[in-house]
Design an enzyme around this catalytic site. Structure first.
Site, PDB file in Angstrom:
ATOM      1  N   ASP A  23       0.833  -1.207   0.000  1.00 18.52           N
ATOM      2  CA  ASP A  23       0.000   0.000   0.000  1.00 18.52           C
ATOM      3  C   ASP A  23       0.869   1.259   0.000  1.00 18.52           C
ATOM      4  OD1 ASP A  23      -2.380   1.350  -0.035  1.00 18.52           O
ATOM      5  OD2 ASP A  23      -2.743   1.204   2.121  1.00 18.52           O
ATOM      6  N   ASN A  71     -10.899  -2.622  -5.473  1.00 21.88           N
ATOM      7  CA  ASN A  71     -10.150  -1.603  -6.215  1.00 21.88           C
ATOM      8  C   ASN A  71     -10.798  -1.243  -7.560  1.00 21.88           C
ATOM      9  OD1 ASN A  71      -6.919  -2.792  -5.006  1.00 21.88           O
ATOM     10  ND2 ASN A  71      -8.117  -1.044  -4.272  1.00 21.88           N
TER      11      ASN A  71
END
Ligand code: IPE
Ligand code: IPE
Ligand code: MG
Length: 238
Positions: A23, A71
Site C-alpha cells: 500500500d 479496487n
C-alpha cells in the site's frame, strides 16, 4: 537460523510464507506531484526487488496483494494503468522463468487475452519451486464464498475447515507466517481473511515504493522477536 551473506538477513523454517499488502503507491506519487500511475510503476520495481530478496533469503512462499475486488471502484485510468503494468510484468516474468507464479483471485472477469497470459505464466512456470502468489482481483470474502460454492457443487452438504482450506486459491500452501503492510494503515482490507488466523502482522509507515532491503530486514527481525503460541503455551510458560 540460516544467514544469507548476500542479503544479510537470517531466516529459518518458522518463516516459510511472507505476504505483503503493498500500500501507499498513490501517496508516494502525490508527494512527488506525479500521477498515481507513476506510483504503481515504482511499486512494481519494489515488488521485483523485494520478492527476489525474500527468495534469496530462503523464504519459499511470497504473496503480494496487487489489486483487490474493491479496487474496481477506482478511476478507470488508474485501473487501466495497473492492468498495463500487470501485462508488462507477465511478459518479463515469462522471459525470466525462475519463479513459480500463481494468481490468487477471480480471473474470469478480466479481458480474455489477459486471462490467457496469466494462465500461460502459471503453466510455463509450474515446475519452479519458489512460489510468488500475485493476488489480483482478490478478495478474502469472495475467496471463501467461492470455496463454499465449489464444495456445494461437488455434492457436499457438510463441510470441514480442511475442506475450505483446500478449496481456497492458496490450497496446499502454508498460511502466511508474516503479513507486512506498508503505508501505515492498521487494517486487513479483505486480504487472506481465512489464512491470516495466526499470522504475525508488521505495519510500517514506509510507502511501498520506498520499501527496501533494510525495511524488509526490520520486518523479519520483528517477526523473530514474537512469541507465537497458536492458542497453546510454549516451554517454560506452563
Ligand atoms: C496500493 O497503493 C496499490 C493498490 C491498491 C492497487 P494505493 O494505490 O492504494 O496507494 P494509496 O493508499 O492511495 O497511497
Ligand atoms: C489494499 O490497499 C489493496 C492492495 C494493496 C492491492 P487499499 O488501498 O485498496 O486499501 P484501503 O482502501 O486503504 O483499505
Ligand atoms: Mg491504498
Amino acid at each position: 537460523m540460516f544467514f544469507n551473506k548476500k542479503t544479510e538477513i537470517s531466516i529459518d523454517d518458522r518463516l516459510k510464507h511472507i505476504a505483503f499488502i503493498m500500500d501507499g503507491n498513490g501517496r508516494w506519487a502525490k508527494r512527488r506531484a506525479l500521477p498515481r500511475s507513476a506510483g504503481h510503476k515504482f511499486g512494481v520495481n519494489s515488488l521485483e526487488k523485494i520478492a527476489r530478496i525474500c527468495f534469496e533469503c530462503g523464504i519459499k512462499y511470497v504473496t503480494v496483494y496487487a489489486f483487490s475486488t474493491e479496487n474496481w471502484s477506482r478511476p478507470k485510468n488508474e485501473i487501466d494503468s495497473i492492468i498495463d503494468l500487470l501485462r508488462s510484468y507477465i511478459k518479463r516474468a515469462k522471459e525470466d522463468n525462475t519463479l513459480r507464479y500463481i494468481f490468487l483471485g477471480d480471473k474470469t472477469v478480466l479481458d480474455e487475452k489477459l486471462q490467457d497470459m496469466m494462465n500461460e505464466l502459471e503453466e510455463i512456470t509450474k515446475n519452479n519451486d519458489k512460489i510468488l502468489n500475485i493476488a489480483f482481483n482478490y478478495g478474502g470474502r469472495a475467496e471463501i464464498v467461492n470455496a463454499c460454492n465449489t464444495l456445494i457443487a461437488s455434492g457436499k452438504n457438510k463441510i470441514t475447515e480442511a475442506d475450505i482450506t483446500n478449496n481456497l486459491y492458496t490450497a496446499h500452501m502454508p498460511d502466511p507466517d508474516l503479513i507486512v503492510r506498508t503505508a501505515g494503515e492498521f487494517r486487513i482490507s479483505n486480504f487472506l481473511l481465512w489464512q491470516c488466523a495466526y499470522s504475525e502482522f508488521y505495519i510500517t509507515k514506509k510507502l511501498w515504493p520506498d520499501f527496501d532491503k533494510a525495511e524488509l530486514k526490520k520486518a523479519i527481525d520483528s517477526f523473530y522477536k514474537r512469541t507465537r503460541r497458536f492458542g497453546g503455551l510454549n516451554k517454560g510458560e506452563e
